[in-house]
Design an enzyme around this catalytic site. Structure first.
Site, PDB file in Angstrom:
ATOM      1  N   GLY A 155       0.811  -1.217   0.000  1.00 53.20           N
ATOM      2  CA  GLY A 155       0.000   0.000   0.000  1.00 53.20           C
ATOM      3  C   GLY A 155       0.839   1.260   0.000  1.00 53.20           C
ATOM      4  N   ARG A 156       2.125   1.087   0.200  1.00 53.76           N
ATOM      5  CA  ARG A 156       2.995   2.273   0.194  1.00 53.76           C
ATOM      6  C   ARG A 156       4.412   1.894  -0.225  1.00 53.76           C
ATOM      7  NH1 ARG A 156       4.372   3.486   6.415  1.00 53.76           N
ATOM      8  NH2 ARG A 156       4.027   1.421   7.267  1.00 53.76           N
ATOM      9  N   LYS A 176       9.959   2.243   0.024  1.00 57.35           N
ATOM     10  CA  LYS A 176       8.863   2.234   1.013  1.00 57.35           C
ATOM     11  C   LYS A 176       8.561   3.668   1.404  1.00 57.35           C
ATOM     12  CE  LYS A 176       7.466   0.275   5.442  1.00 57.35           C
ATOM     13  NZ  LYS A 176       7.816  -0.703   6.464  1.00 57.35           N
ATOM     14  N   GLY A 189      -0.123   6.139   1.644  1.00 59.78           N
ATOM     15  CA  GLY A 189       1.014   5.659   0.846  1.00 59.78           C
ATOM     16  C   GLY A 189       2.360   6.172   1.321  1.00 59.78           C
ATOM     17  N   ASP A 323       1.462 -11.584   6.676  1.00 58.09           N
ATOM     18  CA  ASP A 323       1.908 -10.710   5.572  1.00 58.09           C
ATOM     19  C   ASP A 323       3.294 -10.125   5.864  1.00 58.09           C
ATOM     20  OD1 ASP A 323       0.078  -9.473   7.536  1.00 58.09           O
ATOM     21  OD2 ASP A 323       0.699  -7.602   6.613  1.00 58.09           O
TER      22      ASP A 323
HETATM   23  P1  AMP Z   1       2.357  -3.042   7.938  1.00 60.33           P
HETATM   24  O1  AMP Z   1       1.669  -2.959   9.249  1.00 60.33           O
HETATM   25  O2  AMP Z   1       3.300  -1.905   7.671  1.00 60.33           O
HETATM   26  O3  AMP Z   1       2.969  -4.372   7.672  1.00 60.33           O
HETATM   27  O4  AMP Z   1       1.210  -2.822   6.841  1.00 60.33           O
HETATM   28  C1  AMP Z   1       0.056  -3.616   6.736  1.00 60.33           C
HETATM   29  C2  AMP Z   1      -0.673  -3.242   5.476  1.00 60.33           C
HETATM   30  O5  AMP Z   1      -1.104  -1.888   5.526  1.00 60.33           O
HETATM   31  C3  AMP Z   1       0.149  -3.355   4.200  1.00 60.33           C
HETATM   32  O6  AMP Z   1      -0.711  -3.753   3.194  1.00 60.33           O
HETATM   33  C4  AMP Z   1       0.645  -1.950   3.991  1.00 60.33           C
HETATM   34  O7  AMP Z   1       0.967  -1.687   2.653  1.00 60.33           O
HETATM   35  C5  AMP Z   1      -0.565  -1.143   4.436  1.00 60.33           C
HETATM   36  N1  AMP Z   1      -0.181   0.195   4.893  1.00 60.33           N
HETATM   37  C6  AMP Z   1       0.449   0.525   6.047  1.00 60.33           C
HETATM   38  N2  AMP Z   1       0.643   1.854   6.141  1.00 60.33           N
HETATM   39  C7  AMP Z   1       0.116   2.395   5.015  1.00 60.33           C
HETATM   40  C8  AMP Z   1      -0.014   3.733   4.512  1.00 60.33           C
HETATM   41  N3  AMP Z   1       0.429   4.790   5.183  1.00 60.33           N
HETATM   42  N4  AMP Z   1      -0.601   3.876   3.316  1.00 60.33           N
HETATM   43  C9  AMP Z   1      -1.069   2.838   2.633  1.00 60.33           C
HETATM   44  N5  AMP Z   1      -0.994   1.568   3.029  1.00 60.33           N
HETATM   45  C10 AMP Z   1      -0.411   1.341   4.217  1.00 60.33           C
HETATM   46 MG    MG Z   2       3.881  -5.320   6.329  1.00 61.10          MG
END
Ligand code: AMP
Ligand code: MG
Length: 570
Positions: A155-156, A176, A189, A323
């Protein structure tokens, strides 16, 4: 206390036995046809770096299905592994806050002067693309905090392409914090300065500790304000946006397979799995009818090893969702991680993890849960016989984990022999550490710095602060006696050799939260000197370093360290 009592305290190695869920039945959905994509549209309206000699290839999209829907808008994606997505450049002015010279030179074959090139900052932050790059966002799902969360995806993050270096190693480069993708859900993002400094420093530090991990080339920060609610209490703050260019041999996760099984896209699942095996598990024959079982067995083995390794350096990942668990069993997606200070099996680094699901002592069990989810994802591709074999492999996970844990902790204590008492001495020490709250990293380090006769005399100077804390325990002398007995059982060993061995594996410096926080506070004011000092220090975590000592990196943590809260907002 009896030997039996102490073995009960081997919290770290407690792993529940494997259980299996047969609930899910998966159906074959419409197959994903071979499609030929015209890639010319990728190259229009994109600025490429002309002067950075790093050309990327894109084996991934040649081999794996790409989203047929175009456009960088948020959607539910079907029938593919990647979506095309261009990074959104961060607003200028941009500052190149840190670079890993090791990654630059030894992975990317670049000369350090490349950093002076004006185009470099743009290339490593999404403003410009390396030649050959076709940026992608990966579609994956995952179990978060125990529950299926559906589509997640990058997502980012933007996967820029692959680089094959002089040594023939293939690395995937990813940004990232580089803007929205079809998987951004309600997110912006972006990544903020504090989480980016932490990921940059920690992934490099883990590499130099010898723990399998993704790497980081660079950290770029901007003035672009990014809004965050760090403790989810309505207190929205503005932080500065940042981008890390990170690298891994592969970014595929357990969730990469899970989403395909869940949606019944079994052709895509098979294609992706075959690709991962061919590229990253080269010793598995592509025509082996049991290749998926062998693959599973490797991931079980390596994941058990990875988690035992985390434990041996006191590392808690913080968000062990499927994930965030790599199919190559490397540490990825650094978020609210923490290195345990005072020894505590219930240490939870993420302040948002109220139930302590991902406490340090729970990681081995969580690894098992995640591997069960991997097996569920593989299940539609297995015969019933192969499924039973795989379930048997999973039953062996606790044993593999225990064995590795034991080997690593034996080495931490300098043991060479195969003494029956070794496990008992390890468990006994952990119990003393737990009772006294002795510092995990420095207890082992200081054990490697004192002589056995100093230990036996009990003459621990207050400056040897972690051992001094430990020595307040009423059973400390009993433990020393057992420890010395084990060591002396190997006649060919000497105390100097023991110290030398132990100092080579017990770090003097790890990235404690208070150290990272201090570097972050300065970075927010464009002072990256402490990021640089930490980076330098953590490249040689086993070496005594004057500057690091002066900065207090091996001293008793300051009292403010206890109040620090690390949220998963990033
Ligand atoms: P994480 O907790 O960083 O492993 O993220 C979990 C999910 O949320 C993943 O699909 C990330 O890409 C998405 N995600 C986390 N932060 C953001 C953000 N600021 N914008 C878009 N997607 C996000
Ligand atoms: Mg992650």
């Amino acid at each position: 206390m009896t030997k039996h009592d102490f073995t009960l305290f081997l919290f770290f190695s407690a792993v529940a036995s494997a259980t299996f869920s047969d609930e899910q039945e998966f159906s074959e959905s419409e197959s994903c046809n071979e499609r030929e994509f015209d890639k010319s549209h990728f190259y229009s309206n994109v600025k490429y770096c002309g002067e950075i000699p790093l050309t990327l290839s894109h084996k991934l999209i040649d081999a794996l299905p790409l989203d047929e829907v175009e456009g960088n808008f948020i959607r539910a994606v079907k029938g593919c592994v990647f979506s095309e997505s261009q990074p959104t450049p961060l607003k200028e002015p941009l500052t190149l806050a840190a670079v890993s010279q090791d990654v630059l030179r030894n992975i990317l074959d670049l000369n350090e002067s490349v950093v002076q090139n004006e185009e470099f900052v743009g290339c490593v932050s999404g403003g410009k693309l390396f030649p050959g790059s076709i940026p992608l966002a990966h579609r994956y799902g995952g179990h978060q905090f125990g529950y299926w969360a559906g589509q997640l995806g990058d997502g980012r993050a933007h996967l820029l392409g692959e680089y094959t270096n002089r040594k023939g190693e293939r690395w995937e480069l990813q940004l990232k914090g580089s803007g929205k993708t079809p998987y951004s859900r309600s997110g912006d993002g972006r990544a903020v300065i504090h989480s980016s400094v932490r990921e940059f420093l920690c992934s490099e530090a883990m590499h130099f500790l010898g723990v399998p991990t993704s790497r980081a080339l660079s950290l770029v920060v901007s003035e672009e304000p990014v809004r965050r609610d760090p403790f989810y209490n309505g207190n929205v703050i503005k932080e500065r946006g940042a981008v890390v260019l990170r690298l891994a041999k592969s970014w595929f996760r357990i969730g990469s397979l899970e989403i395909l099984t869940r949606t019944g896209e079994l052709d895509v699942l098979r294609t992706l799995l075959d690709f991962v095996i061919k590229e990253h598990f080269k010793s598995i024959a592509t025509n082996d009818p049991d290749k998926y079982v062998v693959f599973f067995s490797r991931v079980v083995n390596e994941t058990a090893h990875l988690i035992a390794h985390w434990m041996s350096v006191g590392f808690a990942h913080g968000v062990c969702n499927t994930d965030n668990f790599s199919l190559l069993s490397i540490t990825i997606d650094y978020g609210p991680f923490g290195f345990m200070e005072s020894y505590d099996p219930n240490f939870v680094p993420n302040t948002s993890d109220d139930e302590g699901r991902y406490s340090i002592g729970a990681q081995a069990n969580v690894g098992l849960f995640n591997l069960q989810k991997l097996l569920e994802a593989l299940k539609p591709l297995l015969t019933s016989d192969q499924l039973s074999q795989s379930q048997q492999i999973l039953r062996e996970y606790p044993q593999i984990y225990h064995q590795r844990f034991h080997e690593l902790f034996k080495a931490k204590l300098g043991f060479l022999g195969n003494e029956e008492n070794d496990s008992h001495v390890i468990a006994f020490l952990l119990k003393l550490m737990e009772d006294t709250g002795a510092d995990f990293t420095m207890t082992f380090r200081q054990l490697s710095e004192v002589t056995l006769s100093q230990l036996q005399k009990g003459s621990i100077a207050p400056s040897v602060w972690a051992l001094s804390d430990l020595s307040s325990h009423e059973y400390f002398r009993d433990w020393v006696q057992l420890y010395v007995q084990c060591l002396l059982s190997v006649e060919s060993d000497s105390d100097a050799a023991r110290q030398h061995r132990m100092q080579g594996i017990n770090p003097r410096y790890v990235l404690r939260n208070w150290m990272a926080e201090s570097a972050i506070r300065k970075s927010e004011k464009n002072d990256f000197s402490e990021v640089a000092l930490l980076q330098k220090t953590l490249m040689e975590p086993f070496m005594n370093q004057d500057e690091a000592e002066r900065a207090g990196y091996a001293s008793k943590p300051p009292s403010r360290a206890q109040q620090l809260r690390i949220s998963c907002s990033s």
